[in-house]
Write an enzyme that holds these catalytic residues in place. Structure first.
Site, PDB file in Angstrom:
ATOM      1  N   LYS A 171       0.927  -0.950   0.131  1.00 11.48           N
ATOM      2  CA  LYS A 171      -0.089   0.110   0.113  1.00 11.48           C
ATOM      3  C   LYS A 171       0.918   1.349   0.021  1.00 11.48           C
ATOM      4  O   LYS A 171       1.454   1.510   0.883  1.00 11.48           O
ATOM      5  CB  LYS A 171      -0.739  -0.015   1.339  1.00 11.48           C
ATOM      6  N   GLY A 229       1.714   4.822  13.033  1.00 12.73           N
ATOM      7  CA  GLY A 229       2.350   3.387  13.507  1.00 12.73           C
ATOM      8  C   GLY A 229       1.630   2.879  14.684  1.00 12.73           C
ATOM      9  O   GLY A 229       1.488   1.730  14.722  1.00 12.73           O
ATOM     10  N   GLU A 246       8.742   1.249  11.453  1.00 16.15           N
ATOM     11  CA  GLU A 246       9.988   2.123  11.042  1.00 16.15           C
ATOM     12  C   GLU A 246       9.243   3.554  11.033  1.00 16.15           C
ATOM     13  O   GLU A 246       8.647   4.157  10.257  1.00 16.15           O
ATOM     14  CB  GLU A 246      10.451   2.113   9.632  1.00 16.15           C
ATOM     15  N   CYS A 280      13.317  10.538   7.223  1.00 16.93           N
ATOM     16  CA  CYS A 280      12.967  10.253   8.676  1.00 16.93           C
ATOM     17  C   CYS A 280      14.216  10.376   9.392  1.00 16.93           C
ATOM     18  O   CYS A 280      14.146  10.583  10.465  1.00 16.93           O
ATOM     19  CB  CYS A 280      12.482   8.704   8.688  1.00 16.93           C
TER      20      CYS A 280
END
Ligand code: NAD
Length: 477
Positions: A171, A229, A246, A280
């Site tokens: 996705k 998350g 992550e 990130c």
């Protein structure tokens, strides 16, 4: 119009709805993706299951490796096309888009070579027994991918899962689907069986949620924000589905007075302006020993003022942000900094050629940011660097560890003992000494401490996360 990719075919979503695709460099619509829902996820999971129980499980590890190697070569052949697609879809300057394709090639190459090196062990046990372990694939793995590095994150996540023997349902983020759809087609072209790689596009709260909920998904690999998350983890927990997370970071660059500043300076700047700060592992805080704080700020300020921002095709230092909402997020952070009296040392320049509809943000260097301020605690996800001074090694460690994140850290010092002490004391998944990898190479395990997530992707280590260990105890007398 882009279609989903299920069972090796491009297919419309069952809803027959679509989502416009916008070029961040000018804010104009240039394509559409499918606005899928739970029914499309179900079709993709069934396809992946059929492949896992059928042709995929009949392949030897070496044959899986050959397929991945072929895909690596096919991606390399299509490098220009993929880089252009990514540039238009995500606003990446040409150099960055090309670097992302090169990383994708390497991920498939690395995991191609790893397929037939993953094995269990024999274990000592009571006399009369032989005990050994097998590393078995989970089965169907779900991959929820963010928009900032679609190709790289697809490569590391899907590459590792396939190498370990899983079949995948992917996705991508609604803002960044085009390159992933194209790579799935390339995989089919080079012989991956139907169902090994499926891609379903749509919004996270619909399609991502449906993937995390689906009882036919045996493992979820999520890369994205800490907020989502948590949602994924909660959803998967209801059926005890294992998850790799992550998440974000507020990674420090820690500069001691004895550091080689000529070497450090360009690396520190690149670590925050690469991909317009939408990384990130962006080095978004620079912690500087008091004795060199002012002179280093001056040098950083001069470099920031020289940075140029413009359309992806101009290939300047910085491209646009991904979307209007992301630009608003960054400008809101900067308004908060101004309101709280935080000093701006320097800003880059948006070039005159930048179309008015694009999502441009000049890089900003902020000084003396208090450690508890939101600018020092939360991800801006834009080209904003927060500087703060430290007194000594203990104070540097305290500041470095003072956020809820722990993804990557950079330490700049010539003192060998201090290099190792800092590497031990800083709580982050990667520590770079006298360099900074923003996530590092394909070979290096990557992941977080604390709210940066858990589990590791990249490197050989990732393969353990994509497998389940089974122990077989044989009593033979
Ligand atoms: P995001 O969490 O908003 O979205 C990530 C993905 O999750 C997208 O595909 C999105 O559609 C999907 N999603 C959204 N809501 C969902 C829901 N309710 N259920 C299931 N899926 C859902 O993150 P983003 O804005 O796309 O990406 C930026 C974030 O990703 C930053 O926090 C960044 O630090 C993080 N990130 C982490 C890494 C890493 O390896 N640690 C790498 C890249 C990005």
């Amino acid at each position: 119009m882009q279609l989903n990719f299920i069972d090796n075919y491009p297919v419309s979503s069952m809803s027959m709805r679509s989502i416009p695709v916008i070029d961040p460099s000018d804010g104009l619509v240039f394509d559409d993706i499918q606005h899928s829902d739970a029914q499309d996820i179900d079709a993709a999971v069934q396809s992946a299951r059929g492949c896992f129980e059928g042709p995929w499980s009949r392949l030897s590890a070496a044959e899986r490796g050959r397929l991945l190697q072929r895909l690596s070569a096919r991606v390399a052949e299509h490098a220009d096309e993929l880089a252009l697609l990514e540039q238009r879809d995500c606003g990446k300057p040409t150099k960055q888009a090309r670097a992302d394709v090169a990383a994708l090639v390497r991920y498939f190459e690395f995991y191609a070579g790893a397929c037939d090196k993953l094995h269990g062990e024999t274990l000592p046990y009571q006399s009369g027994y032989s005990v050994f372990t097998w590393r078995e694939p989970h089965g169907v793995t779900g991959h929820v991918i963010p928009w900032n590095y679609p190709m790289q994150i697809f490569g590391r996540s899907v590459g590792g899962a396939l190498a370990a023997g899983n079949c995948c349902v992917v996705k991508p983020a609604e803002d960044a689907c085009l390159s992933i759809l194209r790579v799935a087609q390339l995989a089919a072209d080079c012989g991956f069986p139907p169902g090994a790689i499926n891609v379903v596009t749509g919004f996270g709260h619909e399609v991502g949620q449906a993937l995390a909920e689906h009882p036919g998904v045996d493992h979820i690999s999520f890369t994205g924000s800490p907020r989502v998350g948590t949602l994924i983890q909660q959803t998967a927990a209801k059926r005890h589905c294992p998850v790799t997370l992550e998440l974000g970071g507020k990674s420090p660059q820690i500069v001691f007075a004895d550091a080689d500043l000529d070497a450090a300076l360009p690396v520190i700047i690149n670590a925050i302006v690469q991909n317009a700060g939408q990384t990130c592992s962006a080095g978004s805080r620079v912690l500087v020993e008091q004795a060199i704080y002012q002179p280093l700020l001056e040098r950083l300020g001069q470099a920031f003022a020289a940075l140029r921002v413009g359309p992806a095709g101009m290939d300047l230092d910085v491209g646009p942000l991904i979307r209007a909402g992301q630009k608003k997020r960054v400008t809101d952070f900067l308004a908060e900094a101004r309101r709280d009296g935080i000093r701006t040392v320097a800003e880059g320049e948006i070039v005159a050629e930048a179309p008015a509809g694009g999502y441009y943000q000049a890089p900003v260097l902020l000084a003396d940011v208090p450690v508890q301020h939101r600018l020092a605690q939360e991800e801006v996800f834009g080209p904003v660097l927060a500087a703060m001074p430290f007194r000594d090694e203990d104070h540097a460690v305290e500041l470095a560890n003072a956020t809820r994140f722990g993804l990557v850290a950079g330490v700049w010092t010539r003192d060998g003992g201090r290099q190792l002490r800092m590497a031990r004391r800083v709580r982050s998944g990667q520590v770079f000494i006298n360099n900074y990898g923003a996530g590092g190479g394909v070979e290096l395990p990557f992941g977080g401490y604390k709210s940066s997530g858990y589990g590791r992707e990249k490197g050989f280590e990732a393969l353990y996360g994509f497998t389940v260990l089974k122990t077989v105890a044989v009593r033979h007398g």
